[in-house]
Design a protein around this motif. Structure first.
Motif, PDB file in Angstrom:
ATOM      1  N   CYS A  26       0.851  -1.184   0.000  1.00 16.58           N
ATOM      2  CA  CYS A  26       0.000   0.000   0.000  1.00 16.58           C
ATOM      3  C   CYS A  26       0.888   1.236   0.000  1.00 16.58           C
ATOM      4  O   CYS A  26       1.741   1.401   0.879  1.00 16.58           O
ATOM      5  N   ILE A  27       0.722   2.089  -1.013  1.00 20.98           N
ATOM      6  CA  ILE A  27       1.479   3.336  -1.089  1.00 20.98           C
ATOM      7  C   ILE A  27       0.788   4.390  -0.217  1.00 20.98           C
ATOM      8  O   ILE A  27      -0.409   4.639  -0.361  1.00 20.98           O
ATOM      9  N   VAL A  28       1.546   4.969   0.696  1.00 24.05           N
ATOM     10  CA  VAL A  28       1.041   6.012   1.587  1.00 24.05           C
ATOM     11  C   VAL A  28       1.661   7.332   1.147  1.00 24.05           C
ATOM     12  O   VAL A  28       2.864   7.537   1.282  1.00 24.05           O
ATOM     13  N   ASP A 104      -8.234   2.489  -4.918  1.00 24.88           N
ATOM     14  CA  ASP A 104      -8.166   3.907  -4.593  1.00 24.88           C
ATOM     15  C   ASP A 104      -8.703   4.121  -3.185  1.00 24.88           C
ATOM     16  O   ASP A 104      -9.619   3.422  -2.756  1.00 24.88           O
ATOM     17  N   GLU A 105      -8.124   5.094  -2.440  1.00 23.37           N
ATOM     18  CA  GLU A 105      -8.534   5.353  -1.054  1.00 23.37           C
ATOM     19  C   GLU A 105      -8.550   4.040  -0.269  1.00 23.37           C
ATOM     20  O   GLU A 105      -9.566   3.596   0.248  1.00 23.37           O
ATOM     21  N   GLY A 128      -2.542  -0.662  -3.124  1.00 21.43           N
ATOM     22  CA  GLY A 128      -3.483   0.349  -2.663  1.00 21.43           C
ATOM     23  C   GLY A 128      -2.831   1.710  -2.573  1.00 21.43           C
ATOM     24  O   GLY A 128      -1.600   1.824  -2.501  1.00 21.43           O
ATOM     25  N   PHE A 129      -3.653   2.753  -2.589  1.00 20.14           N
ATOM     26  CA  PHE A 129      -3.183   4.134  -2.443  1.00 20.14           C
ATOM     27  C   PHE A 129      -4.026   4.830  -1.390  1.00 20.14           C
ATOM     28  O   PHE A 129      -5.259   4.763  -1.425  1.00 20.14           O
ATOM     29  N   THR A 130      -3.377   5.507  -0.467  1.00 19.93           N
ATOM     30  CA  THR A 130      -4.093   6.287   0.532  1.00 19.93           C
ATOM     31  C   THR A 130      -3.154   7.305   1.169  1.00 19.93           C
ATOM     32  O   THR A 130      -1.927   7.116   1.164  1.00 19.93           O
ATOM     33  N   GLU A 276     -12.681  12.953  -0.938  1.00 26.00           N
ATOM     34  CA  GLU A 276     -11.770  11.968  -1.496  1.00 26.00           C
ATOM     35  C   GLU A 276     -11.803  11.949  -3.017  1.00 26.00           C
ATOM     36  O   GLU A 276     -12.782  11.540  -3.637  1.00 26.00           O
ATOM     37  N   GLY A 277     -10.702  12.422  -3.624  1.00 23.49           N
ATOM     38  CA  GLY A 277     -10.514  12.290  -5.052  1.00 23.49           C
ATOM     39  C   GLY A 277     -11.381  13.172  -5.926  1.00 23.49           C
ATOM     40  O   GLY A 277     -11.230  13.177  -7.139  1.00 23.49           O
ATOM     41  N   PHE A 278     -12.297  13.911  -5.349  1.00 25.26           N
ATOM     42  CA  PHE A 278     -13.218  14.713  -6.161  1.00 25.26           C
ATOM     43  C   PHE A 278     -12.464  15.883  -6.784  1.00 25.26           C
ATOM     44  O   PHE A 278     -11.801  16.642  -6.094  1.00 25.26           O
TER      45      PHE A 278
END
Length: 441
Positions: A26-28, A104-105, A128-130, A276-278
């Motif tokens: 998971c990429i933080v 995503d998230e 994952g990305f968060t 988130e992401g919007f």
């Protein structure tokens, strides 16, 4: 279409993790660090080898955005399925088995719908990305992910010019200890009842005019009723505002955002929609009217104004004391796949900051003179400390930020010493710089 150095480094670390036998890294990486292009680059590399990619999003608004990014980045969309989790989980048997699942998230990934998808495709690698690898209840992501790949800090991104520096104001400290909690989040009705207090509503307008008058802002509210009321309050004060929510027709919502983009709307009021992401245009100010226990939500909303623009300093006006629960957005946090001890996702500790009573600027507790307005802290300081200590009892606070990055930006020795600490330099460096700037005789 050139990745930044830290983006390339993170992608290489993911590749190395797979080579070492990890299956679900998971990429933080902080908000504004360019997660979309990193996702696109990983997808491009995968599809170039004819490997299928399943990209999971949790909101329909994000599908078109990531598709546009993929097309711009040159991803072979013949090998990509972009799907909402709620849809994919209902049609697993119709989904072509992917070689790679990108989430995503990723802090949502412990939900049963995500886990069902992962289990159905056991041969797929995951990534994952968060910005916040932690669940609302304090749980870690170790059940899903087997490695965290940590990206740059918010402070580093500010220093490198990838994020805008910011000033954080908390003009109202609200006692949230009386609010009920349901499913790890404050009950919406209780939040709206608390905001019946007219003095608090009045302060929103007053502090916008004082701290960010005429600049574009996104106002985060606790409910639709509150958001519509804020729209009315701003407009009655000759500040053009508009409310949108998830039920606003897409055509109307797109039109509102376009007007916001052109500067025809100054304040965009919403309820968790622009989080988130919007994708919304750059703005200067984030107004927080929603107390939350979600670190992820707090980070997404407070940092919305921090997209980089030459000469810009973002303004964060926190009317609900969220800084008392989580600290400032640039606070360095230690992430782990293991759950935090206790029932919260934070650790209680002494409050290291205080507020200026004159301009409400947030400063370190040992500061004697407010660097923003020159107010001298005196006998009144004890009264402020009592209010803040009540806030600490609710949850934790840590972190302090400045909006300067080089010695010439500092106004006094206190700021120089803070800058030295921020950069990891010894106090002697600050003293030497102070002599050069004339602060030390």
């Amino acid at each position: 279409m050139e990745l930044r150095k830290y983006q390339k480094n993170l992608i290489n670390k993911v590749r190395q993790a797979y080579l070492k036998g990890y299956k679900s890294p998971c990429i933080v990486s902080p908000c504004g660090s360019g997660k979309s292009v990193m996702i696109a680059e990983i997808s491009k590399k995968a599809t170039a080898k004819k490997n299928r990619v399943l990209f999971l999003v949790h909101r329909k608004e994000l599908k078109d955005q990531i598709r546009e990014t993929f097309e711009w980045w040159g991803v072979d969309l013949d090998y990509v399925e972009i799907g909402m989790v709620q849809t994919i989980v209902r049609r697993l048997e119709k989904t072509i088995p992917p070689s790679l699942i990108i989430t995503d998230e990723n802090h949502h990934s412990l939900a049963n719908s995500y886990k069902k998808i992962y289990k159905y495709f056991p041969n797929a690698k995951l990534v994952g990305f968060t910005a916040t690898p932690i669940r609302l209840n304090g749980g870690g992501l170790g059940e899903i992910n087997d490695k965290l790949v940590i990206g740059p800090t918010v402070s580093e991104l500010i220093e490198w010019g990838n994020l805008a520096p910011f000033k954080y104001y908390a003009p109202e400290i609200i006692d949230t200890s009386k609010l009920k909690v349901r499913r790890g989040e404050y009950v919406s009705k209780d939040i709206e009842d608390m905001f019946e207090n007219k003095a608090i509503w009045g302060d929103v307008i007053k502090h916008y005019k004082k701290l960010s008058d005429g600049k574009q802002a996104i106002c985060y509210c606790s409910g639709i009723k509150q958001s519509k009321r804020m729209e009315k309050e701003f407009n009655e004060n000759n500040i053009v505002a508009k409310h949108i929510d998830a039920k606003t027709p897409k055509s109307e919502r797109d039109a509102v955002i376009e007007k916001f983009r052109r500067g025809e709307i100054k304040v965009l009021c919403n309820v968790d929609l622009i989080s988130e992401g919007f994708d919304v245009p750059d703005c200067n100010t984030a107004i927080l009217l929603r107390p939350t226990q979600s670190l992820a939500l707090y980070i997404q909303q407070s940092m919305r104004a921090m997209r980089y623009k030459e000469g810009k300093t973002a303004i964060i006006i926190d009317h609900v004391g969220n800084v008392g629960r989580f600290g400032t957005p640039d606070m360095e946090r230690e992430w782990s796949l293991e759950p935090k001890k206790g029932s919260n996702n934070t650790i209680k500790e002494e409050n290291p900051v205080k507020q200026c009573q004159e301009c409400f600027y947030t400063v370190e507790r040992n500061i004697k003179v407010c660097p923003e307005c020159g107010f001298e802290f005196g006998q009144e300081e004890k009264e402020v400390e009592q209010v803040e200590s009540e806030l600490v009892e609710i949850d934790s606070i840590a972190g302090f930020t400045t909006d300067y990055r080089k010695p010439e930006d500092c106004k006094n020795m206190g700021e120089l010493y803070k800058l030295a600490k921020h950069k990891g330099y010894k106090p002697g460096w600050a003293y030497f710089q102070g002599k050069l700037l004339g602060f030390v005789k």
